[in-house]
Design an enzyme around this catalytic site. Sequence first.
Site, PDB file in Angstrom:
ATOM      1  N   THR A 198       0.663  -1.150  -0.080  1.00  0.00           N
ATOM      2  CA  THR A 198       0.220   0.187   0.094  1.00  0.00           C
ATOM      3  C   THR A 198       0.795   1.354  -0.158  1.00  0.00           C
ATOM      4  OG1 THR A 198      -1.379  -1.462   0.870  1.00  0.00           O
ATOM      5  CG2 THR A 198      -1.676   1.451   1.431  1.00  0.00           C
ATOM      6  N   ASN A 214      -6.253 -10.458  -6.853  1.00  0.00           N
ATOM      7  CA  ASN A 214      -5.841 -11.005  -5.862  1.00  0.00           C
ATOM      8  C   ASN A 214      -6.846 -11.512  -5.213  1.00  0.00           C
ATOM      9  OD1 ASN A 214      -6.507  -8.088  -5.837  1.00  0.00           O
ATOM     10  ND2 ASN A 214      -7.796  -8.282  -3.827  1.00  0.00           N
ATOM     11  N   GLN A 266       0.307  -9.817  -5.690  1.00  0.00           N
ATOM     12  CA  GLN A 266       0.289 -11.644  -5.542  1.00  0.00           C
ATOM     13  C   GLN A 266       0.808 -12.268  -6.180  1.00  0.00           C
ATOM     14  OE1 GLN A 266      -1.933 -13.289  -3.995  1.00  0.00           O
ATOM     15  NE2 GLN A 266      -3.569 -11.142  -3.115  1.00  0.00           N
ATOM     16  N   SER A 275       4.579  -6.878  -1.051  1.00  0.00           N
ATOM     17  CA  SER A 275       4.595  -6.655  -0.041  1.00  0.00           C
ATOM     18  C   SER A 275       4.544  -8.282   0.691  1.00  0.00           C
ATOM     19  CB  SER A 275       2.878  -6.512   0.284  1.00  0.00           C
ATOM     20  OG  SER A 275       2.573  -5.511   1.111  1.00  0.00           O
ATOM     21  N   GLY A 276       5.938  -8.483   1.303  1.00  0.00           N
ATOM     22  CA  GLY A 276       6.262  -9.554   2.608  1.00  0.00           C
ATOM     23  C   GLY A 276       5.296 -10.512   2.300  1.00  0.00           C
ATOM     24  N   HIS A 277       4.587 -10.095   3.326  1.00  0.00           N
ATOM     25  CA  HIS A 277       3.502 -10.450   3.746  1.00  0.00           C
ATOM     26  C   HIS A 277       2.377 -11.828   2.979  1.00  0.00           C
ATOM     27  CE1 HIS A 277      -0.600  -9.156   3.969  1.00  0.00           C
ATOM     28  NE2 HIS A 277       0.441  -8.329   3.373  1.00  0.00           N
ATOM     29  N   THR A 326      14.224   4.994  10.360  1.00  0.00           N
ATOM     30  CA  THR A 326      14.862   3.760  10.667  1.00  0.00           C
ATOM     31  C   THR A 326      14.834   2.457   9.587  1.00  0.00           C
ATOM     32  OG1 THR A 326      15.467   5.038  12.525  1.00  0.00           O
ATOM     33  CG2 THR A 326      16.396   2.979  12.208  1.00  0.00           C
ATOM     34  N   CYS A 375      -9.210  -7.176   2.221  1.00  0.00           N
ATOM     35  CA  CYS A 375      -9.657  -5.470   3.011  1.00  0.00           C
ATOM     36  C   CYS A 375     -11.907  -5.524   2.374  1.00  0.00           C
ATOM     37  CB  CYS A 375      -9.549  -4.827   1.755  1.00  0.00           C
ATOM     38  SG  CYS A 375      -7.944  -4.854   1.246  1.00  0.00           S
TER      39      CYS A 375
END
Length: 396
Positions: free
Chosen positions: A73, A151, A181, A203-205, A241, A329
């Site tokens: 996002t 998705n 995806q 996105s990593g997840h 950071t 979502c």
Amino acid sequence: MLPIYLDNNATTAIAPEVLEAMLPFLKQEYFNPSSMYEAAKPARKAVEQARDAIAAAIGAEHASELLFTSCATESVNAALFGAVQANPNRRHIITTAVEHPVVTESCRELERRGYDVSWIGVDRQGQIDLGQFVRELRPDTLLVAIMHANNETGVVFPIERLARVVKETDPAILFLCDATQSMTKLPINLGGNFHYVDMLAFSGHKFHAPKGIGGLYLRRGTRCRTWMIGGHQESGRRGGTENVPYIVGMAQAVELAATTHDEDRKRIESLRNKLEQGILQKISHVEINGGGAERMPNTLNVAIHFVEGEGILYQLSDMGICASSGSACTSGSLEPSHVLSAMGIPFTAMHGSVRFSLSRYTTEAEIEFVLREFPEMIARLRRLSPYWDQTHNRPR
Ligand code: PLP
């Protein structure tokens, strides 16, 4: 008992190898990678090694083209609004009717700011209308924002072809691909098949890294404003950071996927096909949404006529099966899916649509359990369904 998790397009379990790689950076190597002292060196080195590994996996020419973000996002927002700000002379954007809300809502926001957005339709299989796409390209087109894989349905868009058409028409048009995806699951090579893609978000997840880490590939020379003003991190483009453990975890997930990709793909696809065939054989009046198009090997979106999707999901949940009716979502709402409505799926089928999405951790026993319980459950729901009664002319 652990649930049977068939909602991997929403998020995935962290791979044990990923957790293992992250732990030292959550424990002893907690230093700020920007600190100058010796103790911080391993953290700094780990971030750059992770960048090198992911950049190499996606075929980036320079590791510096890859920026770490918090999620897809953020990456899409950064790319879209950064590109808009950096290219004030053009005011036309092209996207599709079936994007994830991060793209649709961002484009709607741009419309409110006076930009002209072309929304490309899809056919009944969820595939893009290429003719309309080409016709929409204009001298003032600033950017094309398109997903690689959907998705909800898993339908894969021909990114290589679309990006080529764009660049052959006008090399100044920017091409943003939402690969959330498909990252690690379909071939993505920014020096090869994705050669004409300027910006790529992920996105990593979605591939067994933790939630809270993502990436944005920005091809060298792409005009895109800095979005997170702050420190000098990420070449001054995204202050803040660095999330060292999660960055390390995401790189580990990418490397893991690269080594197991072919084997995983075959196994996942055969389990998905088994589930699909079983449902088609055991349940009447069903159709596979996007079944006639190229699809992600892990995704099955099935329309079950004459039952409510919400009822199906509650019953599945009671049986310990996690599935979804659409994107993570939107699955909390009863609104019909914008993806299925863009495909022209009839109202009753749209309301009875369920998405099963598999991962490398899905087992044959789990699929067999679903195939034993699911048809029974649909039969029970149909016995209670007024739609089913009306259509089958049974007096109530
Ligand atoms: N794009 C697509 C295609 C997605 O499926 C998702 C999440 O489901 C996103 C973007 C947003 O990802 P995140 O919530 O990790 O930012």
